[in-house]
Scaffold this motif. Sequence first.
Motif, PDB file in Angstrom:
ATOM      1  N   VAL A 278       0.836  -1.197   0.000  1.00  0.00           N
ATOM      2  CA  VAL A 278       0.000   0.000   0.000  1.00  0.00           C
ATOM      3  C   VAL A 278       0.870   1.246   0.000  1.00  0.00           C
ATOM      4  CG1 VAL A 278      -1.677   1.338   1.336  1.00  0.00           C
ATOM      5  CG2 VAL A 278      -1.957  -1.139   1.087  1.00  0.00           C
ATOM      6  N   ARG A 279       1.883   1.283   0.853  1.00  0.00           N
ATOM      7  CA  ARG A 279       2.728   2.477   0.939  1.00  0.00           C
ATOM      8  C   ARG A 279       3.424   2.760  -0.385  1.00  0.00           C
ATOM      9  NH1 ARG A 279       6.773   1.329   4.076  1.00  0.00           N
ATOM     10  NH2 ARG A 279       6.210  -0.766   4.736  1.00  0.00           N
ATOM     11  N   ALA A 280       3.874   1.717  -1.068  1.00  0.00           N
ATOM     12  CA  ALA A 280       4.555   1.912  -2.351  1.00  0.00           C
ATOM     13  C   ALA A 280       3.598   2.471  -3.395  1.00  0.00           C
ATOM     14  CB  ALA A 280       5.158   0.596  -2.825  1.00  0.00           C
ATOM     15  N   PHE A 281       2.364   1.945  -3.431  1.00  0.00           N
ATOM     16  CA  PHE A 281       1.417   2.450  -4.419  1.00  0.00           C
ATOM     17  C   PHE A 281       0.986   3.872  -4.095  1.00  0.00           C
ATOM     18  CE2 PHE A 281      -2.800   3.199  -6.136  1.00  0.00           C
ATOM     19  CZ  PHE A 281      -2.607   2.874  -7.467  1.00  0.00           C
ATOM     20  N   VAL A 282       0.727   4.151  -2.839  1.00  0.00           N
ATOM     21  CA  VAL A 282       0.301   5.505  -2.453  1.00  0.00           C
ATOM     22  C   VAL A 282       1.378   6.521  -2.825  1.00  0.00           C
ATOM     23  CG1 VAL A 282      -0.165   7.010  -0.486  1.00  0.00           C
ATOM     24  CG2 VAL A 282      -1.299   4.790  -0.651  1.00  0.00           C
ATOM     25  N   ASP A 283       2.626   6.208  -2.552  1.00  0.00           N
ATOM     26  CA  ASP A 283       3.718   7.137  -2.891  1.00  0.00           C
ATOM     27  C   ASP A 283       3.736   7.408  -4.398  1.00  0.00           C
ATOM     28  OD1 ASP A 283       4.457   7.265  -0.257  1.00  0.00           O
ATOM     29  OD2 ASP A 283       6.157   5.887  -0.447  1.00  0.00           O
ATOM     30  N   LEU A 284       3.593   6.354  -5.183  1.00  0.00           N
ATOM     31  CA  LEU A 284       3.611   6.515  -6.644  1.00  0.00           C
ATOM     32  C   LEU A 284       2.396   7.296  -7.111  1.00  0.00           C
ATOM     33  CD1 LEU A 284       4.837   5.847  -9.411  1.00  0.00           C
ATOM     34  CD2 LEU A 284       3.526   3.697  -9.366  1.00  0.00           C
ATOM     35  N   ALA A 285       1.210   6.960  -6.607  1.00  0.00           N
ATOM     36  CA  ALA A 285      -0.018   7.625  -7.040  1.00  0.00           C
ATOM     37  C   ALA A 285      -0.005   9.103  -6.687  1.00  0.00           C
ATOM     38  CB  ALA A 285      -1.233   6.940  -6.408  1.00  0.00           C
ATOM     39  N   VAL A 286       0.435   9.435  -5.483  1.00  0.00           N
ATOM     40  CA  VAL A 286       0.484  10.833  -5.069  1.00  0.00           C
ATOM     41  C   VAL A 286       1.414  11.621  -5.982  1.00  0.00           C
ATOM     42  CG1 VAL A 286       1.278  12.383  -3.239  1.00  0.00           C
ATOM     43  CG2 VAL A 286      -0.143  10.406  -2.660  1.00  0.00           C
ATOM     44  N   SER A 287       2.572  11.062  -6.267  1.00  0.00           N
ATOM     45  CA  SER A 287       3.532  11.758  -7.133  1.00  0.00           C
ATOM     46  C   SER A 287       2.987  11.963  -8.538  1.00  0.00           C
ATOM     47  CB  SER A 287       4.832  10.953  -7.187  1.00  0.00           C
ATOM     48  OG  SER A 287       5.737  11.518  -8.110  1.00  0.00           O
ATOM     49  N   ARG A 288       2.426  10.916  -9.133  1.00  0.00           N
ATOM     50  CA  ARG A 288       1.954  11.009 -10.512  1.00  0.00           C
ATOM     51  C   ARG A 288       0.728  11.913 -10.638  1.00  0.00           C
ATOM     52  NH1 ARG A 288       3.839   6.966 -14.006  1.00  0.00           N
ATOM     53  NH2 ARG A 288       2.610   8.078 -15.575  1.00  0.00           N
ATOM     54  N   LEU A 289      -0.197  11.816  -9.716  1.00  0.00           N
ATOM     55  CA  LEU A 289      -1.410  12.632  -9.808  1.00  0.00           C
ATOM     56  C   LEU A 289      -1.107  14.109  -9.580  1.00  0.00           C
ATOM     57  CD1 LEU A 289      -3.933  10.283  -7.978  1.00  0.00           C
ATOM     58  CD2 LEU A 289      -3.843  10.791 -10.425  1.00  0.00           C
ATOM     59  N   ARG A 290      -0.181  14.406  -8.700  1.00  0.00           N
ATOM     60  CA  ARG A 290       0.183  15.807  -8.467  1.00  0.00           C
ATOM     61  C   ARG A 290       0.892  16.424  -9.659  1.00  0.00           C
ATOM     62  NH1 ARG A 290       2.138  15.678  -2.077  1.00  0.00           N
ATOM     63  NH2 ARG A 290       0.033  15.899  -1.203  1.00  0.00           N
ATOM     64  N   GLU A 291       1.442  15.589 -10.528  1.00  0.00           N
ATOM     65  CA  GLU A 291       2.110  16.093 -11.737  1.00  0.00           C
ATOM     66  C   GLU A 291       1.136  16.448 -12.848  1.00  0.00           C
ATOM     67  OE1 GLU A 291       4.716  12.985 -12.845  1.00  0.00           O
ATOM     68  OE2 GLU A 291       6.192  13.393 -11.266  1.00  0.00           O
ATOM     69  N   SER A 292      -0.111  15.970 -12.753  1.00  0.00           N
ATOM     70  CA  SER A 292      -1.057  16.154 -13.849  1.00  0.00           C
ATOM     71  C   SER A 292      -1.539  17.599 -13.935  1.00  0.00           C
ATOM     72  CB  SER A 292      -2.256  15.221 -13.670  1.00  0.00           C
ATOM     73  OG  SER A 292      -3.220  15.476 -14.661  1.00  0.00           O
ATOM     74  N   ARG A 293      -1.438  18.177 -15.115  1.00  0.00           N
ATOM     75  CA  ARG A 293      -1.823  19.575 -15.313  1.00  0.00           C
ATOM     76  C   ARG A 293      -3.322  19.781 -15.152  1.00  0.00           C
ATOM     77  NH1 ARG A 293      -3.694  22.338 -19.473  1.00  0.00           N
ATOM     78  NH2 ARG A 293      -3.532  20.526 -20.844  1.00  0.00           N
ATOM     79  N   LEU A 294      -4.138  18.799 -15.547  1.00  0.00           N
ATOM     80  CA  LEU A 294      -5.587  18.959 -15.498  1.00  0.00           C
ATOM     81  C   LEU A 294      -6.168  18.773 -14.100  1.00  0.00           C
ATOM     82  CD1 LEU A 294      -6.759  17.171 -18.760  1.00  0.00           C
ATOM     83  CD2 LEU A 294      -6.751  19.617 -18.293  1.00  0.00           C
ATOM     84  N   LEU A 295      -5.352  18.382 -13.142  1.00  0.00           N
ATOM     85  CA  LEU A 295      -5.837  18.140 -11.792  1.00  0.00           C
ATOM     86  C   LEU A 295      -5.340  19.187 -10.820  1.00  0.00           C
ATOM     87  CD1 LEU A 295      -5.401  14.253 -11.613  1.00  0.00           C
ATOM     88  CD2 LEU A 295      -7.351  15.573 -12.430  1.00  0.00           C
ATOM     89  N   ASN A 296      -4.851  20.294 -11.326  1.00  0.00           N
ATOM     90  CA  ASN A 296      -4.334  21.344 -10.459  1.00  0.00           C
ATOM     91  C   ASN A 296      -4.738  22.713 -10.980  1.00  0.00           C
ATOM     92  OD1 ASN A 296      -2.450  19.848  -8.461  1.00  0.00           O
ATOM     93  ND2 ASN A 296      -1.915  19.008 -10.445  1.00  0.00           N
TER      94      ASN A 296
END
Length: 296
Positions: A278-296
């Motif tokens: 879980v910790r590995a996926f959460v770290d990856l998901a948080v990083s990738r989603l925060r990079e998305s231009r349409l989500l910020n």
Amino acid sequence: MDRWQAMRIFVKVAETESFVAAARDMHVSAPVVTRAIASLEALIGTRLLVRTTRSVKMTEAGVRYFDDCRRILSDIAEAEAAAAGSYATPAGTLAVTASAMFGQIYVLPIVTKYLDAHPTMSARTFFVDRPVNIVEEGIDVAIRIGHLPDSGFSAIKVGTVRRVIVGSPAYFDRHGIPETSADLKHHRIAAATSAWGSPEWRFANDQRVTVNAVLQCNTNDAAIAAAKAGWGLTRVLHYQVGPALQAGELQIVLADNEEPPLPIHVMHPEGRHAPAKVRAFVDLAVSRLRESRLLN
């Protein structure tokens, strides 16, 4: 029978509301289940379950004991996982949920990248446009759009998304562009009857308009297709029409009247005791989603 096993049986009976189902799921006989519950009730000195002809329900004491048992069993499982090394190394199957379109566009690429990084892992996705009970449906991580209830789960904000009203240039050439939210009453509406499909559309400064959706679509994709074809207007989340906006197939109207954007969170129930998978996926998901231009 030791108390740990009896507690496991009690939890399974409470979850399935059935002695027979619990016995089947745990690969033991029905008498074993009956004796386990009886021994727990004798040890505690109170009834935990009420058995009827159709189902099994917990008593008030049983509900409290159920919560304590789940916590204790979770702690035991965590201790065993730590001893075996799975707390430090991702292992097993990861279950992830998100809304249908968001899951397909944003979450699925993260899941596949995660699996590439951890070849011994497997994953199960559950992308649906309805609320999912994380605990009951065995979900490890949920990506949720909208304001969260107080659940006690760990939640990390990764971005926001706007609700936007869109139409095609051809539609606006024929019917004009609405200048106020009240003007929507004079336009054709294609509404998606999904999680965001309320007939009452809210705007800034607590403005509310009840729209008459002549066309009701059971998917966001269908409502967006109707708008792109020039049939009418629809209201969706900004990321859902990102490519169409960039291609000029759709344009946003009433942007100045939009209500505040909705937050996006990555959630999981284990908190700081989450296993490595879980910790590995959460770290990856948080990083990738925060990079998305349409989500910020």
